[in-house]
Design a protein around this motif. Structure first.
Motif, mmCIF file in Angstrom:
data_model
loop_
_atom_site.group_PDB
_atom_site.id
_atom_site.type_symbol
_atom_site.label_atom_id
_atom_site.label_comp_id
_atom_site.label_asym_id
_atom_site.label_seq_id
_atom_site.Cartn_x
_atom_site.Cartn_y
_atom_site.Cartn_z
ATOM 1 N N THR A 25 0.819 -1.211 0.000
ATOM 2 C CA THR A 25 0.000 0.000 0.000
ATOM 3 C C THR A 25 0.849 1.256 0.000
ATOM 4 O OG1 THR A 25 -0.179 -0.148 2.419
ATOM 5 C CG2 THR A 25 -1.975 -1.087 1.110
ATOM 6 N N ALA A 90 -14.325 3.054 -1.947
ATOM 7 C CA ALA A 90 -13.801 2.280 -0.814
ATOM 8 C C ALA A 90 -14.918 1.583 -0.063
ATOM 9 C CB ALA A 90 -13.016 3.190 0.127
ATOM 10 N N ARG A 95 -11.737 -1.922 0.260
ATOM 11 C CA ARG A 95 -10.499 -1.127 0.202
ATOM 12 C C ARG A 95 -9.561 -1.614 -0.913
ATOM 13 N NH1 ARG A 95 -14.091 1.398 3.233
ATOM 14 N NH2 ARG A 95 -13.614 1.522 5.474
ATOM 15 N N GLY A 140 -7.706 6.026 -0.002
ATOM 16 C CA GLY A 140 -7.770 4.599 0.279
ATOM 17 C C GLY A 140 -6.590 4.049 1.046
ATOM 18 N N PHE A 144 -6.937 2.236 4.626
ATOM 19 C CA PHE A 144 -6.674 0.797 4.654
ATOM 20 C C PHE A 144 -5.594 0.475 5.681
ATOM 21 C CE2 PHE A 144 -5.471 -3.076 1.808
ATOM 22 C CZ PHE A 144 -6.209 -3.906 2.622
ATOM 23 N N SER A 213 -9.714 -5.304 4.393
ATOM 24 C CA SER A 213 -9.845 -4.703 5.715
ATOM 25 C C SER A 213 -10.872 -5.467 6.546
ATOM 26 C CB SER A 213 -10.278 -3.240 5.580
ATOM 27 O OG SER A 213 -10.740 -2.749 6.821
ATOM 28 N N TRP A 216 -13.983 -3.376 7.159
ATOM 29 C CA TRP A 216 -14.924 -3.249 6.046
ATOM 30 C C TRP A 216 -15.759 -4.520 5.915
ATOM 31 C CZ3 TRP A 216 -15.641 -5.770 1.310
ATOM 32 C CH2 TRP A 216 -16.519 -5.129 0.411
ATOM 33 N N ALA A 416 -14.949 7.413 6.566
ATOM 34 C CA ALA A 416 -14.582 7.435 5.150
ATOM 35 C C ALA A 416 -14.890 8.790 4.527
ATOM 36 C CB ALA A 416 -15.318 6.323 4.400
#
Length: 556
Positions: A25, A90, A95, A140, A144, A213, A216, A416
């Motif tokens: 990432t 997202a 993510r 993002g 994340f 994630s 999420w 978010a």
């Protein structure tokens, strides 16, 4: 006992895939930096100027200030839009898929730029499309990372985003320095842009091989998926029913059930705090936006977008080399910033960094305005030193810590969207710097630096009077701290969570062994009636049962 595939980092249990996630990432930050740093040198390449510059009447070509502004700054409008849309992608796609989508858009934008021949509008639109992808990634990646990192290393992990931004800027400066020997050929700037595509592939492809994630997945009630994601991040892929994973799921389920009781946060709620009446939602929205707008108006991209042009106008013999030096200082000091964010927290580094930056920008602007830099070599040296000292401070403080702040300040319900608003404001500030700098320097020259002096002073005041210290706190405890009416920003470093002796040490005499749920139960049973009667920052009544977000330390 943890399996052999897990390691301990600063007291946190991490699996190999958690480390891989952090590495992959972070490429998003690298792309951000690479795209930021490449334009400064390209603006001086002869073939680039001859193709996209404007006729000067004497048979030569150069940049008109307004065209130069648009060419540089429209990418930031793209990133602003990409940051706002990143909240939707997202949440809709997850993510991981959202990040892959951002990489695809970035690649399309770079292809448009490479195929430009003689139209500055063609080149500008390519930068705009690439900016859409970068903006998506800028939302993002920190989100994340913060959702998948334990609290012991969360600040350092999220700060690697800024580290990779600085590394991307340095690499673009190195490549610009290397290709300038054939700047009269179109291959010079096409190579610089084309390499951005190659650098984006590890993120676009690698992100598909790391866990989604857990937060999420849990938010979509995919508890089996959340359990397996946690297990992979802890290095317990073959033992997903481990008691550590079950504890994490129990705490996450309790938090999500309470959050879902009042629905999903809307954009309007970020600015009104209603209908949830979550503590200081509006306060935190504008705090995040203010910090990120002022991060840009500290003046950092005054140097990274136009540094080569600035040093050329100051009579420096090799402006691209000076840009390379600034990039190296930026990278080196960002490593120090990773230490600072965990050792000294958020408030003091941001406050002192802004004061230090204001002082050196005053020297830069004062010397450049009072004396003729083109005829006085000493003036040029002082300006270079001032720029390096400014960049050193920014890299160690405002660069990484501003991103850490948006990763841990907002409640889950609106996180978010608030992160998107803060990031979009960052890109708005970025756009204004890119657009206004050629026009301002054409009119008032180096006196433009005094504008940034004022902005740094404003940034220091914002941090001192409004930002709470969140070092070593879980995301849930950050939320509780903002909900406490007795805590002020300048005393927040002394705040400890309920049931704790210090921010790290539980009070074992109060039955803390049962975990965070005990804390939440104590608060809900003994303090709710008292706290519901108090108003927080005009947002409404605070309800601790609605103020909870998942504990980041439990995710990994």
């Amino acid at each position: 006992m943890l399996g052999k595939k897990s390691i301990r980092v600063n007291g946190a249990d991490c699996g190999f895939e958690a480390i891989l996630l952090g590495i992959v990432t972070s490429v998003g930050g690298f792309l951000f930096g690479y795209d930021t740093g490449q334009i400064s040198g390209m603006l001086l390449f002869k073939d680039f100027v001859n193709r996209f510059g404007q006729d000067q009447g004497d048979g030569t070509k150069d940049w008109q200030p307004i065209i130069k502004s648009l060419l540089v700054s429209l990418m930031s409008i793209g990133t602003l839009i990409g940051a706002l849309s990143g909240a939707y992608t997202a949440d809709w796609w997850g993510r991981r898929r959202s990040l892959s989508f951002g990489v695809c858009i970035f690649i399309i934008g770079n292809i448009i730029q490479i195929t430009a021949m003689n139209s500055w509008v063609h080149m500008m639109m390519g930068r705009f499309v690439a900016g859409l992808g970068i903006g998506n990634l800028s939302v993002g990646v920190p989100m994340f990372q913060s959702e998948s990192s334990p609290k012991e290393i969360r600040g350092a992990v999220v700060a690697t985003y800024q580290l990779m931004i600085t590394f991307g800027i340095l690499v673009s400066n190195i490549i610009n320095f290397g290709v300038r020997s054939f700047e009269e050929q179109d291959s010079s700037w096409r190579i610089v842009i084309g390499l951005g595509i190659a650098f984006s592939l590890p993120l676009g492809i690698g992100i598909l091989f790391v866990p989604e994630s857990p937060r999420w997945l849990a938010g979509r009630h995919d508890w089996d998926g959340a359990r397996m994601a946690m297990a992979r991040l802890r290095g317990l892929k073959h033992d997903p029913t481990n008691h550590l994973i079950e504890r994490d799921l129990k705490e996450m389920r309790a938090s999500l059930e309470e959050e879902s009781a009042v629905g999903v946060g809307s954009w309007l709620e970020c600015f009104t705090g209603k209908p949830s009446n979550h503590p200081k939602v509006v306060y935190r929205t504008f705090l995040g936006m203010g910090i990120h707008f002022l991060q840009q108006w500290t003046g950092v991209n005054f140097f990274f977008y136009y540094g080569a042009s600035i040093f050329a106008s100051a009579g420096i013999d090799d402006p691209i080399k000076m840009q390379l030096i600034l990039g190296a200082v930026n990278v080196f000091m960002t490593f120090y910033g990773l230490y600072v964010v965990e050792k000294y927290g958020r408030r003091w580094p941001l406050f002192l960094g802004a004061i230090w930056q204001a002082a050196w920008l005053a020297v830069f602007a004062g010397v450049g305005t009072a004396l003729d830099a083109e005829t006085n070599r000493t003036v040029g040296i002082v300006m270079i030193v001032s720029a390096c000292m400014f960049i050193a401070s920014f890299a160690g403080t405002w660069g990484p810590i501003a991103w850490v702040v948006i990763g841990e300040t907002f409640p889950l319900r609106t996180r978010a969207k608030q992160a998107s608003l803060a990031t979009a404001t960052n890109w708005l500030g970025n756009f204004l710097i890119g657009f206004l700098t050629p026009l301002a320097t054409d009119g008032i020259g180096f006196a433009y630096g005094f504008v940034f002096v004022g902005c740094n002073i404003a940034a220091a005041l914002l941090v001192w009077f409004f930002l709470y210290e969140s070092r070593t706190l879980s995301l849930e405890h950050v939320d509780l701290m903002y909900a406490d009416p007795n805590v002020k920003p300048w005393t927040s470093s002394k705040w400890t969570p309920p049931g704790y002796i210090t921010r790290k040490q539980r009070d074992e005499t109060h039955g803390a062994s049962t975990g965070l749920d005990d804390d939440a139960t104590r608060i809900g049973s003994s303090d709710t009636s008292r706290m519901e009667k108090k108003s927080f920052g005009g947002v409404g009544s605070a309800r601790p049962s609605e103020a909870r977000v998942e504990d980041a330390s439990r995710v990994v």
